[in-house]
Structure formats: C-alpha cells, structure tokens
Design a protein around this motif. Sequence first.
Motif, PDB file in Angstrom:
ATOM      1  N   GLY A   1       0.798  -1.217   0.000  1.00  0.00           N
ATOM      2  CA  GLY A   1       0.000   0.000   0.000  1.00  0.00           C
ATOM      3  C   GLY A   1       0.827   1.262   0.000  1.00  0.00           C
TER       4      GLY A   1
ATOM      5  N   ALA B   1      -4.048   3.943  -0.296  1.00  0.00           N
ATOM      6  CA  ALA B   1      -4.470   2.886  -1.210  1.00  0.00           C
ATOM      7  C   ALA B   1      -3.732   1.608  -0.858  1.00  0.00           C
TER       8      ALA B   1
ATOM      9  N   THR C   1      -8.065  -4.087  -4.864  1.00  0.00           N
ATOM     10  CA  THR C   1      -7.604  -2.771  -4.440  1.00  0.00           C
ATOM     11  C   THR C   1      -8.546  -2.153  -3.412  1.00  0.00           C
ATOM     12  N   ARG C   2      -7.976  -1.321  -2.567  1.00  0.00           N
ATOM     13  CA  ARG C   2      -8.716  -0.584  -1.541  1.00  0.00           C
ATOM     14  C   ARG C   2      -8.254   0.861  -1.584  1.00  0.00           C
ATOM     15  N   TYR C   3      -9.174   1.790  -1.334  1.00  0.00           N
ATOM     16  CA  TYR C   3      -8.843   3.208  -1.374  1.00  0.00           C
ATOM     17  C   TYR C   3      -9.472   3.954  -0.216  1.00  0.00           C
TER      18      TYR C   3
ATOM     19  N   ALA D   1      -9.018   9.365  -1.873  1.00  0.00           N
ATOM     20  CA  ALA D   1      -8.258   8.938  -3.044  1.00  0.00           C
ATOM     21  C   ALA D   1      -9.141   8.438  -4.192  1.00  0.00           C
ATOM     22  N   LYS D   2     -10.350   8.041  -3.882  1.00  0.00           N
ATOM     23  CA  LYS D   2     -11.212   7.416  -4.886  1.00  0.00           C
ATOM     24  C   LYS D   2     -11.456   8.348  -6.072  1.00  0.00           C
TER      25      LYS D   2
ATOM     26  N   THR E   1      -4.769   5.809  -8.318  1.00  0.00           N
ATOM     27  CA  THR E   1      -4.896   4.411  -8.720  1.00  0.00           C
ATOM     28  C   THR E   1      -3.644   3.644  -8.320  1.00  0.00           C
ATOM     29  N   ILE E   2      -3.840   2.579  -7.558  1.00  0.00           N
ATOM     30  CA  ILE E   2      -2.723   1.725  -7.164  1.00  0.00           C
ATOM     31  C   ILE E   2      -2.662   0.537  -8.106  1.00  0.00           C
TER      32      ILE E   2
ATOM     33  N   LEU F   1       1.642   4.198  -7.799  1.00  0.00           N
ATOM     34  CA  LEU F   1       0.493   5.008  -7.421  1.00  0.00           C
ATOM     35  C   LEU F   1       0.379   6.120  -8.451  1.00  0.00           C
TER      36      LEU F   1
END
Length: 125
Positions: A33, A47, A55-57, A61-62, A66-67, A78
């Motif tokens: 992350g 992220a 993926t988690r945000y 960040a949403k 983008t990770i 990132l």
Amino acid sequence: HLMESGGGSVQAGGSLRLSCAAPGYTSSNYCMGWVRQPPGKEYEGVAAISSDGTTRYADSAKGRLTISKDNAKNTLYLQMNSLKPEDTAMYYCAARRSGTYCTNPPAPKYWWHYWGQGTQVTVSS
C-alpha cells in the motif's frame, strides 16, 4: 527493501506517478500500500492492493489515485491525477505479509510491517 521514487512538485490539477521498488513483495502473499503523512498531521492510508490484485482506497483517493503493481518488475505504483494542495505529503510504500487480506480502508500506520523511506509530493495552488 522498499524504495520509493517519483515524487516532486506540481501544480493543482497535475499528475504524478509514484513507484516503489519491492523485490519479493509484489508476487507473494503481501498486502502492499501507500501511506502518506501531510505536514503536521497524522498518517493516512491512501491505497492498498492485495496479493490477488484486489484494491482498496481511502475516500480521499477514490476517483483520482490508482494503485497497481507489476509482478514481473517487482514494482508498486500510485498514479495520482487531479492533484490538490491537500495531497501534499510524504508518501510511503508499505507492506505486510497477510495472504490475500488488506484492510478496508487502507490502514494508516501500525498495521504495516515494512516501510520505505518515503518520497515527497508537493502540490501548489
């Protein structure tokens, strides 16, 4: 063994792509992350991506950050678009051996076991 690069200074609305060299982390059972610390503020998980690519945000960040990861290159990325002054922070690459699990939202600090040295991102208005 985590090394970030790609930080810098940009104007609001601009883009940056951060990279993290992560040999041995991207293709094994690690959650990886990005965590940031704005000046004078607490750490914030931005992220995360699990070993299976989920993926988690953070809400902040949403839609803009983008990770991703490239297992062949052992690199975590990132992509940051539509940057805002409030994105100004030291950005850290982090990892934890956790199978396919990553916290949701991404954990801010103490959950992670491995850290890079950080790369500074400064966004001017």
